[in-house]
Structures are given as C-alpha cells and as structure tokens.
Design a protein around this motif. Structure first.
Motif, PDB file in Angstrom:
ATOM      1  N   TRP A 131     209.358  28.822  30.168  1.00 14.94           N
ATOM      2  CA  TRP A 131     208.260  29.541  29.196  1.00 14.94           C
ATOM      3  C   TRP A 131     206.896  29.468  29.032  1.00 14.94           C
ATOM      4  N   PRO A 132     206.798  29.973  30.544  1.00 19.05           N
ATOM      5  CA  PRO A 132     204.724  30.391  29.988  1.00 19.05           C
ATOM      6  C   PRO A 132     205.107  32.232  29.666  1.00 19.05           C
ATOM      7  N   PHE A 133     206.617  32.567  30.331  1.00 20.28           N
ATOM      8  CA  PHE A 133     206.841  34.364  30.773  1.00 20.28           C
ATOM      9  C   PHE A 133     206.869  34.477  28.536  1.00 20.28           C
ATOM     10  N   VAL A 134     207.677  33.335  28.552  1.00 16.59           N
ATOM     11  CA  VAL A 134     207.370  33.669  26.939  1.00 16.59           C
ATOM     12  C   VAL A 134     206.316  33.588  26.065  1.00 16.59           C
ATOM     13  N   LEU A 135     205.840  32.950  26.503  1.00 20.01           N
ATOM     14  CA  LEU A 135     204.031  32.435  25.801  1.00 20.01           C
ATOM     15  C   LEU A 135     203.613  33.641  26.021  1.00 20.01           C
ATOM     16  N   THR A 136     203.766  34.455  26.935  1.00 20.68           N
ATOM     17  CA  THR A 136     203.065  35.881  27.724  1.00 20.68           C
ATOM     18  C   THR A 136     203.572  37.256  27.268  1.00 20.68           C
ATOM     19  N   SER A 137     204.986  37.217  27.552  1.00 19.20           N
ATOM     20  CA  SER A 137     206.068  38.427  26.650  1.00 19.20           C
ATOM     21  C   SER A 137     204.912  38.159  24.981  1.00 19.20           C
ATOM     22  N   GLY A 138     204.672  37.340  23.734  1.00 17.29           N
ATOM     23  CA  GLY A 138     204.068  37.311  22.705  1.00 17.29           C
ATOM     24  C   GLY A 138     202.836  37.739  22.656  1.00 17.29           C
ATOM     25  N   LEU A 139     201.824  37.312  24.216  1.00 16.77           N
ATOM     26  CA  LEU A 139     200.739  37.478  23.736  1.00 16.77           C
ATOM     27  C   LEU A 139     200.658  39.051  23.521  1.00 16.77           C
ATOM     28  N   GLY A 187     198.178  22.644  35.678  1.00 13.84           N
ATOM     29  CA  GLY A 187     198.320  23.794  33.920  1.00 13.84           C
ATOM     30  C   GLY A 187     196.240  23.203  32.758  1.00 13.84           C
ATOM     31  N   LEU A 188     195.756  21.624  33.616  1.00 18.98           N
ATOM     32  CA  LEU A 188     195.083  21.406  33.407  1.00 18.98           C
ATOM     33  C   LEU A 188     193.766  21.899  34.066  1.00 18.98           C
ATOM     34  N   VAL A 189     194.070  22.083  35.155  1.00 14.42           N
ATOM     35  CA  VAL A 189     193.117  22.410  36.367  1.00 14.42           C
ATOM     36  C   VAL A 189     192.726  24.373  36.407  1.00 14.42           C
ATOM     37  N   ALA A 190     193.629  24.786  35.265  1.00 18.83           N
ATOM     38  CA  ALA A 190     193.500  26.264  35.427  1.00 18.83           C
ATOM     39  C   ALA A 190     192.814  26.076  33.716  1.00 18.83           C
ATOM     40  N   THR A 191     192.914  25.393  33.392  1.00 17.05           N
ATOM     41  CA  THR A 191     191.867  25.211  32.014  1.00 17.05           C
ATOM     42  C   THR A 191     190.644  24.782  32.577  1.00 17.05           C
ATOM     43  N   VAL A 192     190.468  23.832  33.067  1.00 17.68           N
ATOM     44  CA  VAL A 192     189.343  23.579  33.652  1.00 17.68           C
ATOM     45  C   VAL A 192     188.239  24.205  34.356  1.00 17.68           C
ATOM     46  N   GLY A 193     188.855  25.377  35.184  1.00 19.62           N
ATOM     47  CA  GLY A 193     188.644  26.694  35.703  1.00 19.62           C
ATOM     48  C   GLY A 193     188.053  27.330  34.632  1.00 19.62           C
ATOM     49  N   CYS A 213     183.627  35.070  25.926  1.00 20.97           N
ATOM     50  CA  CYS A 213     183.996  35.153  24.970  1.00 20.97           C
ATOM     51  C   CYS A 213     185.064  34.883  25.165  1.00 20.97           C
ATOM     52  N   VAL A 214     185.843  35.642  26.110  1.00 25.37           N
ATOM     53  CA  VAL A 214     186.448  36.080  26.572  1.00 25.37           C
ATOM     54  C   VAL A 214     187.462  34.752  27.335  1.00 25.37           C
ATOM     55  N   MET A 215     186.286  33.976  28.133  1.00 22.12           N
ATOM     56  CA  MET A 215     187.429  33.027  28.780  1.00 22.12           C
ATOM     57  C   MET A 215     187.387  32.006  27.563  1.00 22.12           C
ATOM     58  N   LEU A 216     186.273  31.885  26.694  1.00 24.13           N
ATOM     59  CA  LEU A 216     186.622  30.982  25.552  1.00 24.13           C
ATOM     60  C   LEU A 216     188.262  31.026  25.483  1.00 24.13           C
ATOM     61  N   VAL A 217     188.552  32.487  25.113  1.00 21.72           N
ATOM     62  CA  VAL A 217     189.813  32.450  24.242  1.00 21.72           C
ATOM     63  C   VAL A 217     190.564  31.867  25.262  1.00 21.72           C
ATOM     64  N   VAL A 218     190.728  32.162  26.071  1.00 19.50           N
ATOM     65  CA  VAL A 218     191.829  32.512  27.412  1.00 19.50           C
ATOM     66  C   VAL A 218     192.227  30.379  27.905  1.00 19.50           C
ATOM     67  N   ALA A 219     190.627  29.838  27.838  1.00 26.02           N
ATOM     68  CA  ALA A 219     190.570  28.355  28.111  1.00 26.02           C
ATOM     69  C   ALA A 219     192.440  27.640  28.168  1.00 26.02           C
ATOM     70  N   PRO A 220     192.610  27.585  26.794  1.00 22.48           N
ATOM     71  CA  PRO A 220     193.523  26.768  26.196  1.00 22.48           C
ATOM     72  C   PRO A 220     194.947  27.025  26.659  1.00 22.48           C
ATOM     73  N   PHE A 221     194.647  28.334  27.325  1.00 24.85           N
ATOM     74  CA  PHE A 221     196.253  29.000  28.320  1.00 24.85           C
ATOM     75  C   PHE A 221     196.743  28.399  29.098  1.00 24.85           C
ATOM     76  N   GLY A 222     195.587  27.912  29.454  1.00 27.22           N
ATOM     77  CA  GLY A 222     196.174  26.984  31.412  1.00 27.22           C
ATOM     78  C   GLY A 222     196.725  25.686  31.236  1.00 27.22           C
ATOM     79  N   TRP A 223     196.163  24.784  30.647  1.00 26.27           N
ATOM     80  CA  TRP A 223     196.853  23.839  29.769  1.00 26.27           C
ATOM     81  C   TRP A 223     198.140  24.121  28.982  1.00 26.27           C
TER      82      TRP A 223
END
Length: 424
Positions: free
Chosen positions: A389-397, A48-54, A367-377
């Motif tokens: 649980w990651p897909f409970v998160l996507t359901s909320g989104l 998840g951290l790799v996804a956020t750093v990316g 702007c989109v990437m700034l908003v999205v960045a934390p979701f990887g971690w």
C-alpha cells in the motif's frame, strides 16, 4: 557528460569528486536501515514515525539553514553540519537497541538540511547558470557510481548476520563521512556570494536575520516559477521518503527476498541510472524546454511504482519471474527517479533569486519538508496493513506531479535566455 566531469573546476570539482565517498559509507548501510529496525523489534508504524520525526527535524534545521549558511559561510557550514548530521547519528545507529535510539538519531540527522542548503550553494553559486542542470546530472551519477560497493555489505551480512554486519557498516560510515568532510573542506573555497553574505551578516543577530525571512518569503510568493518548482520538489521528496523507507521492507518482507541480496537492488538501480545518464537522459534534457523530459520522468516512475504493487507475493518465496519483474521496476525507477532528481533540483536552482539563494532555498526546503513530513507516518500505517500500500500512495503522488507539470509549467530563465539566443 565525460567532458564536463573531467573539466570541472573549483567548488564544483570538490563537491562532485568527493561525492562517491558516499558509496563507501552511507550507501552501504541504507539498504538495511529499515530492515535493521525490524530486526530490533521496531514495527512498521514506528519506522514510519521515525521517518516523520526525522522530516520534522529537517523542517527546523531547514528554516535555520539559510541564516547559518550566511553567518558561517557555505564552506564552514557544510563541514560543521555534515559532522553533526552524519558522523554523530552513524555512531548512534551503530549502538542502537530500540525505537528511542532511532528516534534520537533521526532528530540529529535532520541537520543534513542545513548542509543540503550550504552544499548546493557551494556547488552552483560560482557556476554558469547554463551548466547547472549538467552539474546536478553529475551529482546524480557520482551518487549512483557509489553503489558499486554494495557487494561489500552483502558479504558482511552473509558472513556475520544482519544485526552485527549493519552495526559494523554504521561505524564504517561514521569514519568515511568524516574523511569526506575533511577532503571537501580542503579542496573548496568560499563562493563570491558567500563572502558577500558573510560581510552583510557580520554583527547581525540570528533573530534579526530570521525576521528578514518575511521579505524573502515575499520573493517566493511573488514568483510563479519558484512556487511551481517547490510543488514539484515536494511531490518528488514525498515519493523519495516513502521509497527510501519501505521499498526494501516490501521486497524483503512481502516478496521474501533474502537479507544478503538487498544491497544488490540499489546497486542494479544505480548502474542502470548511470547508463541512462550517459545515453538516454542527456538526449531528453538537452532541449530548450524541460517540460517534456519532466513529464516523461513522472510517467516512467509511476509505471515502476505500479508494477511493484502488481508483483504477486508468493507464499513459497520469490520465483524467477519475481526477480525479472523487480528488474523491470529497477529500470523504470532508475530512469524516473534519476531524471526527476536532476530536473527538480535544477528547476529550483534556475528559478531562485541569485542574490538571496541561501535564504530562499532554506525556506523552500522548509516548506517542502512540512508537506512531506506526514508521509512517513502515513506510509508506515499503510505498510502495517499491507506492505504494497505505501506504493499505491506514491503512485497517487506521481499522478499529482504529472498533472502539475502538464498544466502549470513555468518557463525558467535559462529556457528564456536560450530561446532569445536562438531567435533570428
């Protein structure tokens, strides 16, 4: 759709007809990306951290994307930064040994935000505005058709094992992506707007061009349509990030699906998406107002995410009912993700100021990437506790996206023009 595909000309033809080469390169290896990291001892949280750093890397490159695209031109920018963003990271991934290799590759791979900007400009700037939604539909279909090569990856994994096979696939991707870049450069030409911006930015420093973003930011803030399309894009991008990182992990580690079967899920999803794009989706999107198909996209995608969460994880491995339920998930995802990709990209392109497309889209993507960045971690942290649980998160989104589309819809210029044309 078929008539549009055959009738493509100019840059749209070059961009779309080379897109299936993605299937012989990155599409072969992406189903294994996160599982490959797990096999090398990288835990969920670090994935998840790799996804956020990316994603943070994409923010930086995205901010520079508009300036680079204007200074180098759409065509040259796409060629140079596709090599940087894909060919080089593929070589790093091919020889990766631990978390730090993946972190470095993610930072370099963030350069794809520059080419996302330049490639979009190359695709649509010389096109009729009314054709833009159809062009993005063809882009999605071209990408989905590339998944027919997935059995190649499955055979390699079955023959050589996960780790050696994935390394081979990354080396292959480096070669094929380089060839794709060469063909697109050969068949494309600089756009009219691109030539104009090359003249306007000649001799102007990069810092001065960045300073001019203040005025471009004002264009965005004054446009309700641009802000609305940006919000929807952020929601869809966050869901895409989480699914792209952890869907295969959940299927493999939570439901017990074998490694060799993993590429077949993107294959089935892509085949379903292509079928839907030639049947159901054109009927829904061939309307004056795109609001209703957008709502359908969010509802169906949400149903697919909730169903994935609900599939029971049996201790003895997947059963026949597990595969049936996963098949339904794939069908729902194929429709929801497919129509939302096409519509959100189209809404951004339709609301954007034509004369400032590259810089406006660069700021939007930043702007989109700034908003999205934390979701990887965040999704990695959630997956470390429970891989559902990651897909409970996507359901909320997706619920958030549904509310935004239902209550704050902004009519596009294309819809207004079409309505005026049809008026008596």
């Amino acid at each position: 759709m078929l008539a549009s595909l055959v009738g493509l000309t100019g840059n749209a033809r070059a961009a779309i007809w080379t897109e299936p080469m993605w299937g012989l390169s990155m599409a072969l290896v992406l189903p294994y990306a996160s599982v490959f990291m797990l096999a090398l001892g990288v835990p969920d949280e670090q994935i998840g951290l790799v996804a956020t750093v990316g994603t943070v890397s994409q923010v930086g490159f995205g901010l520079l994307g508009g300036v680079i695209t204007d200074k180098l031109g759409r065509r040259a920018t796409t060629a140079v930064f596709d090599i940087v963003a894909w060919s080089i990271p593929c070589l790093i991934w091919a020889f990766a040994q631990n978390f730090w290799w993946f972190l470095v590759a993610a930072v370099v791979n963030g350069a794809w935000q520059v080419t996302q900007n330049s490639w979009d400009c190359l695709l649509v700037e010389d096109a009729d505005r009314a054709e833009i939604p159809r062009l993005y539909s063809l882009v999605k279909v071209a990408g989905d058709c590339s998944a027919i090569f997935a059995p190649i990856a499955a055979l390699l994994v079955a023959q050589y094992g996960l780790e050696p096979a994935v390394r081979i696939l990354y080396l292959n991707a480096a070669v094929i992506m380089t060839g794709k870049v060469a063909l697109l450069y050969r068949w494309s030409t600089e756009t009219r707007t691109g030539r104009l911006r090359l003249e306007q930015t000649r001799g102007v420093s990069t810092w001065r061009l960045l300073a001019q973003y203040r005025g471009v930011l004002g264009l965005i803030l004054r446009s309700r349509g641009t802000l609305f399309s940006l919000a929807l894009s952020a929601v869809v991008a966050a869901v895409t990030l989480v699914n792209g990182t952890f869907w295969q992990v959940a299927v493999n580690q939570r439901l017990g699906v074998a490694d060799a079967l993993l590429p077949f899920f993107p294959l089935v999803r892509s085949v379903l998406s292509v079928v839907l794009f030639f049947t159901v989706i054109p009927r829904l999107t061939h309307v004056l107002n795109l609001r209703r198909p957008t709502l359908w996209g969010f509802v169906v995608y949400l149903a697919g995410q909730l169903l994935l969460v609900a599939i029971p994880a049996g201790g003895d491995g997947p059963t026949a009912s597990t595969y049936v339920l996963l098949g339904v998930c794939l069908l729902l995802d194929a429709f929801g993700a497919g129509i939302l990709f096409m519509l959100t990209e189209s809404l951004v392109a339709l609301h954007v100021d034509r004369d400032e497309r590259s810089r406006v889209m660069a700021i939007q993507r930043t702007c989109v990437m700034l908003v999205v960045a934390p979701f990887g971690w965040i999704s990695g942290w959630l997956s470390g506790m429970d891989r559902a649980w990651p897909f409970v998160l996507t359901s909320g989104l997706l619920v958030l996206g549904l509310v935004l589309a239902a209550r704050f819809w902004v009519t596009t210029h294309h819809e207004e023009m079409a309505a005026a044309t049809d008026a008596p």
